[in-house]
Each structure stands twice: as C-alpha cells, then as structure tokens.
Motif scaffolding. Structure first.
Motif, PDB file in Angstrom:
ATOM      1  N   THR A  64      -7.179 -15.938   6.404  1.00 22.93           N
ATOM      2  CA  THR A  64      -7.410 -15.508   4.794  1.00 22.93           C
ATOM      3  C   THR A  64      -6.360 -16.244   4.312  1.00 22.93           C
ATOM      4  O   THR A  64      -6.738 -16.917   3.069  1.00 22.93           O
ATOM      5  CB  THR A  64      -7.426 -14.096   4.534  1.00 22.93           C
ATOM      6  OG1 THR A  64      -6.188 -13.500   4.963  1.00 22.93           O
ATOM      7  CG2 THR A  64      -8.631 -13.236   5.336  1.00 22.93           C
ATOM      8  N   ALA A  92     -13.996 -14.298  -3.192  1.00 23.95           N
ATOM      9  CA  ALA A  92     -14.751 -12.989  -2.841  1.00 23.95           C
ATOM     10  C   ALA A  92     -14.888 -12.725  -1.379  1.00 23.95           C
ATOM     11  O   ALA A  92     -14.953 -11.764  -0.819  1.00 23.95           O
ATOM     12  CB  ALA A  92     -15.788 -12.626  -3.715  1.00 23.95           C
ATOM     13  N   ALA A  93     -15.622 -13.751  -0.668  1.00 25.89           N
ATOM     14  CA  ALA A  93     -15.981 -13.787   0.734  1.00 25.89           C
ATOM     15  C   ALA A  93     -14.838 -13.794   1.712  1.00 25.89           C
ATOM     16  O   ALA A  93     -14.898 -12.879   2.541  1.00 25.89           O
ATOM     17  CB  ALA A  93     -16.904 -15.081   0.966  1.00 25.89           C
ATOM     18  N   SER A 107      -9.708  -4.558   4.899  1.00 28.59           N
ATOM     19  CA  SER A 107      -9.861  -5.875   4.433  1.00 28.59           C
ATOM     20  C   SER A 107      -8.443  -6.690   5.005  1.00 28.59           C
ATOM     21  O   SER A 107      -7.522  -6.237   4.759  1.00 28.59           O
ATOM     22  CB  SER A 107      -9.944  -5.977   3.354  1.00 28.59           C
ATOM     23  OG  SER A 107      -9.931  -7.257   2.892  1.00 28.59           O
ATOM     24  N   THR A 126     -12.926  -8.518   7.343  1.00 30.66           N
ATOM     25  CA  THR A 126     -12.068  -7.202   7.923  1.00 30.66           C
ATOM     26  C   THR A 126     -11.469  -7.620   9.295  1.00 30.66           C
ATOM     27  O   THR A 126     -11.643  -8.635   9.930  1.00 30.66           O
ATOM     28  CB  THR A 126     -13.255  -6.087   8.014  1.00 30.66           C
ATOM     29  OG1 THR A 126     -14.075  -6.766   9.295  1.00 30.66           O
ATOM     30  CG2 THR A 126     -14.005  -5.650   6.780  1.00 30.66           C
ATOM     31  N   ASP A 167     -11.913 -12.334   0.668  1.00 35.76           N
ATOM     32  CA  ASP A 167     -11.440 -10.824   0.426  1.00 35.76           C
ATOM     33  C   ASP A 167     -12.173 -10.021   1.534  1.00 35.76           C
ATOM     34  O   ASP A 167     -11.696  -8.797   1.544  1.00 35.76           O
ATOM     35  CB  ASP A 167     -11.490 -10.790  -1.111  1.00 35.76           C
ATOM     36  CG  ASP A 167     -10.542 -11.492  -1.582  1.00 35.76           C
ATOM     37  OD1 ASP A 167      -9.316 -12.246  -1.147  1.00 35.76           O
ATOM     38  OD2 ASP A 167     -10.476 -11.703  -3.025  1.00 35.76           O
ATOM     39  N   ALA A 168     -13.197 -10.394   1.526  1.00 38.57           N
ATOM     40  CA  ALA A 168     -14.399  -9.251   2.326  1.00 38.57           C
ATOM     41  C   ALA A 168     -14.052  -9.391   3.936  1.00 38.57           C
ATOM     42  O   ALA A 168     -14.663  -8.611   4.771  1.00 38.57           O
ATOM     43  CB  ALA A 168     -15.791  -9.212   2.038  1.00 38.57           C
ATOM     44  N   SER A 225     -15.118 -10.897  10.695  1.00 38.52           N
ATOM     45  CA  SER A 225     -14.058  -9.916  11.287  1.00 38.52           C
ATOM     46  C   SER A 225     -13.055 -10.400  12.242  1.00 38.52           C
ATOM     47  O   SER A 225     -13.523 -11.311  13.044  1.00 38.52           O
ATOM     48  CB  SER A 225     -14.849  -8.630  11.588  1.00 38.52           C
ATOM     49  OG  SER A 225     -13.654  -7.501  11.999  1.00 38.52           O
ATOM     50  N   ASN A 281     -22.400 -13.937   1.480  1.00 36.74           N
ATOM     51  CA  ASN A 281     -20.925 -14.124   1.793  1.00 36.74           C
ATOM     52  C   ASN A 281     -21.329 -15.752   2.310  1.00 36.74           C
ATOM     53  O   ASN A 281     -20.190 -16.332   2.334  1.00 36.74           O
ATOM     54  CB  ASN A 281     -20.135 -13.376   2.385  1.00 36.74           C
ATOM     55  CG  ASN A 281     -20.607 -13.388   3.869  1.00 36.74           C
ATOM     56  OD1 ASN A 281     -21.670 -13.539   4.135  1.00 36.74           O
ATOM     57  ND2 ASN A 281     -19.579 -13.003   4.618  1.00 36.74           N
TER      58      ASN A 281
END
Length: 380
Positions: free
Chosen positions: A338, A372-373, A33, A378, A375-376, A327, A298
């Motif tokens: 992020t 949360a989206a 992540s 990658t 943090d996901a 990603s 997400n």
C-alpha cells in the motif's frame, strides 16, 4: 471481452505464494485495513516509511519499465531518508507473464497493459487471501507507430492504412494509399516490414483493439494479446521490438512512446486532422472515455473510446494498470504494497513518471478513487 491466448497457470501453481521478508510497518493490525502506508503527498511527509524494510517484488508490462525504474529508485530513497530499508524491484517481463507471476504468488503486484479478465479475477482469490485482485490506472501513455525509413521522420497514416500494413495487405512504402496521405513526401519502393511483439503483450492488445475498432474490414483478427499472423519480424518486450525496428530498413512497429527514441513516427488521422502522439493527447483520449461496466467499485478499468473524433485526442493509447490483491496475509506485506502503490498514484509519483517516461499524469479524480481502493486493502 478481450481475447487472450496465454494460458492461466494451474490451480496447483496458484496455491504457491512467495513470502516476502518484511518487518511490520506500524498502524496495521491483523484483519484491519493495511492502508496505513504512504501519506497523501506520496511520502514526502515524515513518518510514513520509517518502519518499512525487506524486499517487495513486482513484474509485468514492459511499457512502464522506465516509469517503474524511476518509481522504485525514488521510493527507495524516500524510505531510506526516513530510516526505513526496503528494496522494491520490478521485472518488465511483459503483461502476460507479469499477470501469470502475480496469479501464482511469485510477485505481490503486477503491471499490465490489459486488464485482468473474469477468469483471472476469479483465480486471484487463491493468492489474495480469499479476496479478488483489483486494478488501478497508474500509467497513461500513447502507443507510437514507429518506423525506420531512411530520410523520412514523419508520415501521416489513417487507421485503415495502419491496419492494412500490419495485416500485410499493404506491402510497399510507395503504395497509393500511403502516398495519398503524404503528397509532399517522396516515398521509396522499399518493402514494408511489419514488426510485432513476440511475447503476450498488453501493448499488442491495445494496438489491435484500435485497429479492430477503426478498421474492421482491414484488420479481421480482433483485439488480441498474442500476435495472430504467423511469421514476420518480431521482438521480445518493448525494447526488443524497438531494437528490431531500428536494425532494419522499411520496418514499422508499435511501442510505448517513451521508447520511440530517434525512430520515425506516424501522425494518426482522427476525424479530419492528423494528430502527433503526446502525453496531453493521450490523456485527453482517456478523459473522454468512461469506466468499464460490470467491475467492482475498487476495480478501476477504463473503456477506452478508440473511435473518438474529438479534436486533439490520440486514441492509440494504453493505460497500464497496477494489479493488487484485495487482501494480503500479513500486515508487513500489506503495508509495503500500500505504501508503494500510494506513492505511484500520488501527485509526486505521477510527476516522477512524467519526467522520466513522458507519461500523462492521472487526473485528480482518478487519483482520489485509486487511493480509496488502496486504503480498503485488508490483511490477515
């Protein structure tokens, strides 16, 4: 399905990605992540930004230009205070151009007043490291109906009258349909000059969606991002439209309320009352609206209820979304994106926008889902 007139860039162009010279921010390993970015309080705690450096570019909706200016300046200051050295830029090119630049890899994030459609989401995998893009609501603001009519600062207007004005079937300010709603106002015979956006605009799409939902007999063009009526007065971007309205007499347009300035504004009929635009009234309109169905978990897109009769709501509202990749190719880019995205949606970031652009902060529930989206995301 929202109607779009702009064209997607070619598949060849989609393969061209602009690299960012960013050094890695600790905490993200290749293939893991990339969401180590900002702490939950928007970066006020030490240790979140110290290793960020380089340049991060975004583009898109001009409606959130004031908010983005405040966000980029505040975020840069937070990073520098921790010893980092990153420059974040945002070019308010308009939603359509911003999405095109994002989908061609020219920028790493985009602001858009109209959510990516299915074709755009599918195309995004070419520049999002094989994953789809997604969107987060970061900016909630009313769209003000602004006008320049000497001696008049406010008018009551119904959806049908607004639709008739912009469809050019109501052409004079003393038209009986306007006079009936404003019995105490001495209306001149001045010709009405509707002003629209000349660029592909998410604000236009939001505005015409309101017209289509509330007055389909008067506005027959549906929700559309590119103005459908040939000719007329226009302006490029929010600032261009406002300038055109300001420079005329009898002019009327639509724009993010943060840039209404000293222009006259309309109170909009909702049920039996007339509602002035405000951040609170815009936020209430969002609160009574559900999530759009059929999107990934997400991909947080709202299905705005434009026809609500709920007291105190202002349904000509836009939600500006932040379009991000699911990603990114390297941890440096992923960490920079992020960190900045986390700041924008944080309580601190939302207050910065409210203070500088008059927007309505997103709810705590939306903030939690958006984080949360983020943090996901990658990398590698």
């Amino acid at each position: 399905m929202n109607v779009r007139k702009h064209k997607l860039v070619s598949l060849a162009a989609l393969g061209v990605a602009a690299g960012l010279a960013l050094t890695a921010c600790g905490g993200s390993a290749e293939g893991s992540s990339g969401g180590s970015g900002a702490p939950e309080d928007g970066g006020t705690a030490a240790g979140g930004y110290a290793e960020l450096s380089g340049n991060l570019a975004g583009a898109g909706a001009s409606s959130m230009a004031n908010a983005q200016t405040a966000w980029t300046e505040t975020f840069t200051g937070l990073v520098q205070a921790e010893g980092g050295d990153i420059t974040v830029t945002y070019d308010p090119t308009g939603s359509g151009t911003g999405r095109e630049q994002f989908l061609s890899g020219q920028v790493k994030f985009a602001g858009t007043d109209a959510a990516l459609d299915e074709e755009e989401l599918a195309a995004s995998t070419a520049v999002c490291n094989g994953e789809r893009a997604f969107e987060l609501p970061v900016y909630i603001s009313p769209i003000a109906v602004v006008f320049h009519l000497e001696g008049i600062e406010n008018l009551n207007l119904s959806p049908e009258v607004i639709a008739g004005i912009f469809a050019e079937s109501i052409t004079s300010w003393n038209d009986p349909a306007i006079a009936e709603l404003n019995p105490d106002v001495e209306l001149p015979e001045t010709a009405i000059v509707p002003v629209h956006r000349s660029d592909d605009s998410g604000t236009t799409e939001n505005f015409t969606e309101y017209l289509a939902d509330n007055a389909p007999e008067a506005w027959t063009h549906g929700p559309i991002e590119t103005w459908p009526i040939p000719g007329g007065q226009s302006g490029d971007g929010t600032s261009g439209l406002i300038s055109t309205v300001e420079s005329g007499n009898g002019t009327i347009g639509y724009a993010d309320a943060s840039q209404a300035g000293n222009l006259g504004t309309a109170s909009i009929q909702v049920g039996e009352e007339f509602v002035d635009y405000s951040a609170d009234a815009a936020a209430k309109a969002v609160d009574v609206s559900p999530r759009e169905e059929g999107r990934a978990e997400n991909d947080i897109v709202m299905e705005l209820d434009r026809t609500t009769a709920e007291a105190g709501t202002y349904p000509i509202v836009l939600i500006s979304y932040l379009a991000l990749c699911g990603s990114y190719e390297d941890s440096a880019t992923g960490d920079a994106v992020t960190a900045y995205a986390s700041f924008m949606i944080s309580e601190q970031g939302q207050q910065v926008a409210a203070q500088n652009a008059g927007s309505a902060p997103i709810s705590e529930e939306l903030r939690s889902e958006a984080q949360a989206a983020i943090d996901a995301i990658t990398v590698g």
